[in-house]
Design a protein around this motif. Structure first.
Motif, PDB file in Angstrom:
ATOM      1  N   GLY A  47     -29.654  17.229 -17.505  1.00 40.10           N
ATOM      2  CA  GLY A  47     -30.538  16.757 -16.366  1.00 40.10           C
ATOM      3  C   GLY A  47     -30.141  15.392 -16.058  1.00 40.10           C
ATOM      4  O   GLY A  47     -29.043  14.795 -16.198  1.00 40.10           O
ATOM      5  N   HIS A  48     -31.122  14.517 -15.529  1.00 40.83           N
ATOM      6  CA  HIS A  48     -31.078  13.294 -14.956  1.00 40.83           C
ATOM      7  C   HIS A  48     -32.075  12.501 -15.402  1.00 40.83           C
ATOM      8  O   HIS A  48     -33.356  12.964 -15.623  1.00 40.83           O
ATOM      9  CB  HIS A  48     -31.198  13.419 -13.376  1.00 40.83           C
ATOM     10  CG  HIS A  48     -29.846  14.391 -12.848  1.00 40.83           C
ATOM     11  ND1 HIS A  48     -28.614  13.965 -12.694  1.00 40.83           N
ATOM     12  CD2 HIS A  48     -29.910  15.527 -12.355  1.00 40.83           C
ATOM     13  CE1 HIS A  48     -28.178  14.682 -12.218  1.00 40.83           C
ATOM     14  NE2 HIS A  48     -28.826  15.778 -11.959  1.00 40.83           N
ATOM     15  N   ARG A 106     -35.480  15.426 -16.178  1.00 33.20           N
ATOM     16  CA  ARG A 106     -35.790  16.635 -15.486  1.00 33.20           C
ATOM     17  C   ARG A 106     -34.451  17.460 -15.735  1.00 33.20           C
ATOM     18  O   ARG A 106     -33.596  16.765 -14.998  1.00 33.20           O
ATOM     19  CB  ARG A 106     -36.147  16.565 -14.293  1.00 33.20           C
ATOM     20  CG  ARG A 106     -36.983  17.828 -13.712  1.00 33.20           C
ATOM     21  CD  ARG A 106     -37.565  17.523 -12.213  1.00 33.20           C
ATOM     22  NE  ARG A 106     -38.812  16.819 -12.047  1.00 33.20           N
ATOM     23  CZ  ARG A 106     -39.922  17.180 -12.119  1.00 33.20           C
ATOM     24  NH1 ARG A 106     -40.125  18.545 -12.158  1.00 33.20           N
ATOM     25  NH2 ARG A 106     -40.913  16.302 -12.250  1.00 33.20           N
ATOM     26  N   THR A 107     -34.573  18.749 -15.772  1.00 36.32           N
ATOM     27  CA  THR A 107     -33.261  19.407 -15.741  1.00 36.32           C
ATOM     28  C   THR A 107     -33.600  20.799 -14.543  1.00 36.32           C
ATOM     29  O   THR A 107     -34.637  20.978 -14.400  1.00 36.32           O
ATOM     30  CB  THR A 107     -32.960  20.162 -17.088  1.00 36.32           C
ATOM     31  OG1 THR A 107     -33.686  21.224 -17.516  1.00 36.32           O
ATOM     32  CG2 THR A 107     -32.833  18.977 -18.233  1.00 36.32           C
ATOM     33  N   GLU A 108     -32.518  21.279 -14.238  1.00 35.42           N
ATOM     34  CA  GLU A 108     -32.551  22.287 -13.205  1.00 35.42           C
ATOM     35  C   GLU A 108     -33.510  23.541 -14.123  1.00 35.42           C
ATOM     36  O   GLU A 108     -33.667  24.507 -13.513  1.00 35.42           O
ATOM     37  CB  GLU A 108     -31.045  22.631 -12.588  1.00 35.42           C
ATOM     38  CG  GLU A 108     -30.861  21.639 -11.658  1.00 35.42           C
ATOM     39  CD  GLU A 108     -29.607  22.112 -11.198  1.00 35.42           C
ATOM     40  OE1 GLU A 108     -29.186  23.107 -11.158  1.00 35.42           O
ATOM     41  OE2 GLU A 108     -28.846  21.207 -10.528  1.00 35.42           O
ATOM     42  N   ALA A 109     -33.079  23.559 -15.626  1.00 35.43           N
ATOM     43  CA  ALA A 109     -33.445  24.865 -16.351  1.00 35.43           C
ATOM     44  C   ALA A 109     -34.851  24.611 -16.495  1.00 35.43           C
ATOM     45  O   ALA A 109     -35.547  25.726 -16.924  1.00 35.43           O
ATOM     46  CB  ALA A 109     -32.743  24.600 -17.522  1.00 35.43           C
ATOM     47  N   GLY A 110     -35.708  23.284 -15.990  1.00 32.95           N
ATOM     48  CA  GLY A 110     -37.091  23.515 -16.346  1.00 32.95           C
ATOM     49  C   GLY A 110     -37.771  22.619 -17.329  1.00 32.95           C
ATOM     50  O   GLY A 110     -38.719  22.279 -17.233  1.00 32.95           O
ATOM     51  N   HIS A 135     -38.703  19.182 -18.881  1.00 33.53           N
ATOM     52  CA  HIS A 135     -39.242  17.879 -17.918  1.00 33.53           C
ATOM     53  C   HIS A 135     -40.064  17.199 -19.193  1.00 33.53           C
ATOM     54  O   HIS A 135     -40.919  17.585 -19.833  1.00 33.53           O
ATOM     55  CB  HIS A 135     -40.221  18.158 -16.899  1.00 33.53           C
ATOM     56  CG  HIS A 135     -40.921  17.099 -16.135  1.00 33.53           C
ATOM     57  ND1 HIS A 135     -41.782  17.181 -15.276  1.00 33.53           N
ATOM     58  CD2 HIS A 135     -40.161  16.024 -15.950  1.00 33.53           C
ATOM     59  CE1 HIS A 135     -41.796  16.005 -14.745  1.00 33.53           C
ATOM     60  NE2 HIS A 135     -40.893  15.270 -15.059  1.00 33.53           N
TER      61      HIS A 135
END
Length: 136
Positions: free
Chosen positions: A28-29, A56-60, A62
């Motif tokens: 993530g970022h 936060r990642t695209e996989a959820g 956070h």
């Protein structure tokens, strides 16, 4: 309105390091703003501390984090986290705030902040610290 709850971790001087570590583990970022960037420096030692940060990642995945201010007590076992509720509807967030406020200690009044159009923090009657904010 949809809402999102997120664990918000509290640190003293190593929130950015922790966020980078979690990013290295989960991907993530990282996004992080200092108190100086938020134009919210109350003590010179706070200027480069993280006032708001997240991974936060695209996989959820956070997680959010910040560095506790100089003028606040900090003990990793005393105030390690709070629950962050972010939404996009002022009326709904205000309703949550009113409900949580019953018997609570308000730590930051619900109102505009440097990073959000609406933000507030309170410790509820059970000792849980909550932040509510309107997504910017």
């Amino acid at each position: 309105m949809s809402i999102e709850t997120t664990v918000h971790l509290n640190f003293r001087d190593n929130a950015r390091e922790a966020l980078e570590f979690y990013r290295s583990v989960f991907g993530g970022h990282v996004v992080a703003f200092t108190y100086a960037q938020a134009q919210d420096v109350e003590h010179p030692a706070d200027a480069e501390r993280v006032s708001w940060g997240e991974v936060r990642t695209e996989a959820g995945f956070h997680v959010m984090a910040y560095d506790v201010r100089e003028n606040q007590t900090y003990d990793a076992g005393d105030r390690p986290f709070f629950v962050s509720v972010r939404g996009n509807d002022v009326e709904e967030l205000t309703g949550y705030w009113k409900g949580l406020s019953e018997g609570a200690t308000v730590l930051a009044d619900l109102g505009p902040a440097g990073w959000a159009p609406l933000y507030g923090m309170l410790r509820d009657r059970f000792g849980v610290t909550w932040t509510l904010d309107l997504a910017a």
